[in-house]
Design an enzyme around this catalytic site. Structure first.
Site, PDB file in Angstrom:
ATOM      1  N   MET A 179      71.913 -67.085 -77.939  1.00 19.97           N
ATOM      2  CA  MET A 179      73.195 -66.732 -77.320  1.00 19.97           C
ATOM      3  C   MET A 179      72.939 -66.170 -75.921  1.00 19.97           C
ATOM      4  O   MET A 179      73.770 -65.457 -75.361  1.00 19.97           O
ATOM      5  CB  MET A 179      73.938 -65.723 -78.197  1.00 19.97           C
ATOM      6  CG  MET A 179      74.287 -66.331 -79.559  1.00 19.97           C
ATOM      7  SD  MET A 179      75.742 -65.626 -80.343  1.00 19.97           S
ATOM      8  CE  MET A 179      75.233 -63.951 -80.553  1.00 19.97           C
TER       9      MET A 179
ATOM     10  N   GLY B  29      61.233 -61.779 -76.518  1.00 18.86           N
ATOM     11  CA  GLY B  29      61.257 -62.313 -77.888  1.00 18.86           C
ATOM     12  C   GLY B  29      61.623 -63.791 -77.873  1.00 18.86           C
ATOM     13  O   GLY B  29      60.967 -64.616 -78.522  1.00 18.86           O
ATOM     14  N   HIS B  30      62.664 -64.142 -77.104  1.00 16.51           N
ATOM     15  CA  HIS B  30      63.047 -65.555 -76.996  1.00 16.51           C
ATOM     16  C   HIS B  30      61.905 -66.373 -76.372  1.00 16.51           C
ATOM     17  O   HIS B  30      61.607 -67.476 -76.814  1.00 16.51           O
ATOM     18  CB  HIS B  30      64.285 -65.719 -76.105  1.00 16.51           C
ATOM     19  CG  HIS B  30      65.537 -65.118 -76.667  1.00 16.51           C
ATOM     20  ND1 HIS B  30      66.158 -64.038 -76.103  1.00 16.51           N
ATOM     21  CD2 HIS B  30      66.297 -65.477 -77.738  1.00 16.51           C
ATOM     22  CE1 HIS B  30      67.253 -63.752 -76.796  1.00 16.51           C
ATOM     23  NE2 HIS B  30      67.360 -64.593 -77.787  1.00 16.51           N
TER      24      HIS B  30
ATOM     25  N   GLY C  77      63.763 -66.164 -85.082  1.00 13.38           N
ATOM     26  CA  GLY C  77      63.028 -64.914 -85.240  1.00 13.38           C
ATOM     27  C   GLY C  77      63.383 -64.238 -86.558  1.00 13.38           C
ATOM     28  O   GLY C  77      64.503 -64.345 -87.057  1.00 13.38           O
TER      29      GLY C  77
ATOM     30  N   MET D  51      63.070 -56.465 -80.297  1.00 14.68           N
ATOM     31  CA  MET D  51      63.753 -57.014 -79.116  1.00 14.68           C
ATOM     32  C   MET D  51      65.087 -57.634 -79.525  1.00 14.68           C
ATOM     33  O   MET D  51      65.151 -58.383 -80.510  1.00 14.68           O
ATOM     34  CB  MET D  51      62.898 -58.114 -78.489  1.00 14.68           C
ATOM     35  CG  MET D  51      61.647 -57.600 -77.859  1.00 14.68           C
ATOM     36  SD  MET D  51      62.004 -57.115 -76.165  1.00 14.68           S
ATOM     37  CE  MET D  51      60.358 -56.685 -75.626  1.00 14.68           C
TER      38      MET D  51
ATOM     39  N   SER E 110      69.085 -58.868 -77.563  1.00 19.03           N
ATOM     40  CA  SER E 110      69.890 -58.927 -76.337  1.00 19.03           C
ATOM     41  C   SER E 110      70.779 -57.690 -76.228  1.00 19.03           C
ATOM     42  O   SER E 110      71.143 -57.270 -75.138  1.00 19.03           O
ATOM     43  CB  SER E 110      70.756 -60.185 -76.345  1.00 19.03           C
ATOM     44  OG  SER E 110      69.920 -61.300 -76.484  1.00 19.03           O
TER      45      SER E 110
HETATM   46  O1  PAF Z   1      70.597 -65.555 -83.575  1.00 22.90           O
HETATM   47  C1  PAF Z   1      71.404 -65.929 -82.700  1.00 22.90           C
HETATM   48  O2  PAF Z   1      71.216 -65.693 -81.509  1.00 22.90           O
HETATM   49  C2  PAF Z   1      72.650 -66.693 -83.124  1.00 22.90           C
HETATM   50  O3  PAF Z   1      73.128 -66.245 -84.343  1.00 22.90           O
HETATM   51  C3  PAF Z   1      72.448 -68.211 -83.135  1.00 22.90           C
HETATM   52  C4  PAF Z   1      71.424 -68.632 -84.175  1.00 22.90           C
HETATM   53  C5  PAF Z   1      72.002 -68.696 -81.758  1.00 22.90           C
HETATM   54  C6  PAF Z   1      73.765 -68.911 -83.476  1.00 22.90           C
HETATM   55  O4  PAF Z   1      74.762 -68.619 -82.544  1.00 22.90           O
END
Ligand code: PAF
Length: 283
Positions: free
Chosen positions: A30, A36-37, A150, A187, A189
């Site tokens: 999102m 982490g991403h 994650g 971590m 957002s």
């Molecule tokens: O974990 C997230 O960031 C959200 O739940 C996802 C998997 C991107 C779905 O919107």
């Protein structure tokens, strides 16, 4: 860097890559990307030819409108960060709400064998219908070979595994370890929205989970969860929403430990108006 805003363009591009024999790993996000991403994207590229990263704040998974409105949206910074991983191997899909939902912003109703009723499902009504809807739709658009999630959202990970199993979706789901700041805070957002005082207080969550893990070796789940609850009562800046020790297969709370089951402790805590979740493997 390839950056698609609509599904048709993305789909055509990916079909051509797959026709050339390339493998596609997928990281749905999102946005408001953090290390982490990036660790997930790096993992994708170590195991696949290309990484598709979707950036979409999915309205149907928010039970709290204020949280949806305030969710950080930092697309330019996100793209700059992804470029540091790879300009050529990372493909971004950052659709509009219309590209995903047309004029019907609603989630489908799912059953995930009861996993959806526990913990986050009990505290955030309709959340997992929203997650199931967007993730299934994204899988159908991206058609990845593998998708990476994650373990911070461990319940989400188990539910997505169930989604893939129940709907026979042709991809593999890979769970990745929780990425933590040096002081132990998982971590997220949402961490960007913590006040300085709450940010300083928040590592207490992981510290307490670690002690809970030690205690679980000799004490019952009830004793451990009561102890955790007491620790949070002494923390003026953190408000415990739940601490649950659950079997990872059913996500149901454990009342009596069994040696052939695997358990995790799951926690949700408010730091001011920011809701933080975390979990730890216990055995
Ligand atoms: O974990 C997230 O960031 C959200 O739940 C996802 C998997 C991107 C779905 O919107």
């Amino acid at each position: 860097m390839k950056n698609f805003k609509n599904k048709t363009g993305l789909s055509t591009y990916i079909t051509a890559l797959k026709a050339n024999g390339s493998s596609i790993g997928f990281v749905p996000t999102m946005g408001a990307l953090h290390e982490g991403h990036l660790s997930l994207v790096n993992r994708v590229l170590s195991e696949n030819d290309f990484a598709v990263v979707s950036i979409f704040v999915n309205p149907t998974q928010f039970d709290n409108q204020d949280d949806l409105v305030k969710y950080p949206r930092t697309i330019d910074a996100d793209i700059a960060l992804l470029k540091t991983v790879s300009d050529t191997k990372v493909i971004v899909y950052a659709p509009s709400v219309e590209d995903i939902y047309a004029d019907n912003i609603q989630s489908q109703a799912f059953s995930f064998d009861g996993l959806e009723h526990e913990m986050e499902g009990a505290f955030r009504k309709g959340h997992f219908d929203g997650v199931g809807t967007i993730v299934k739709r994204l899988f159908e658009i991206v058609k990845p070979d593998t998708a990476y999630f994650g373990e911070k959202d461990f319940q989400q990970l188990q539910i997505i595994r169930k989604l893939v199993e129940l709907h026979n979706l042709p991809l593999e789901i890979i769970g990745c370890p929780i990425y933590r700041a040096k002081d132990g805070l998982a971590m997220s957002s949402r961490n960007a929205r913590l006040t300085q005082d709450h940010r300083v207080a928040a590592p207490f969550i992981y510290k307490t989970l670690n002690t809970a893990k030690e205690m679980f070796g000799t004490k019952s789940a009830k004793v451990v969860t009561e102890w955790v609850t007491k620790q949070f009562e002494k923390q003026p800046l953190l408000e415990l929403e739940y601490i649950i020790i659950a079997d990872i297969a059913t996500l149901k709370p454990v009342y009596r430990k069994s040696t052939n089951k695997t358990y995790r402790a799951f926690i949700a805590v408010y730091a001011g108006d920011i809701r933080l979740i975390d979990n730890i493997a216990l055995n």
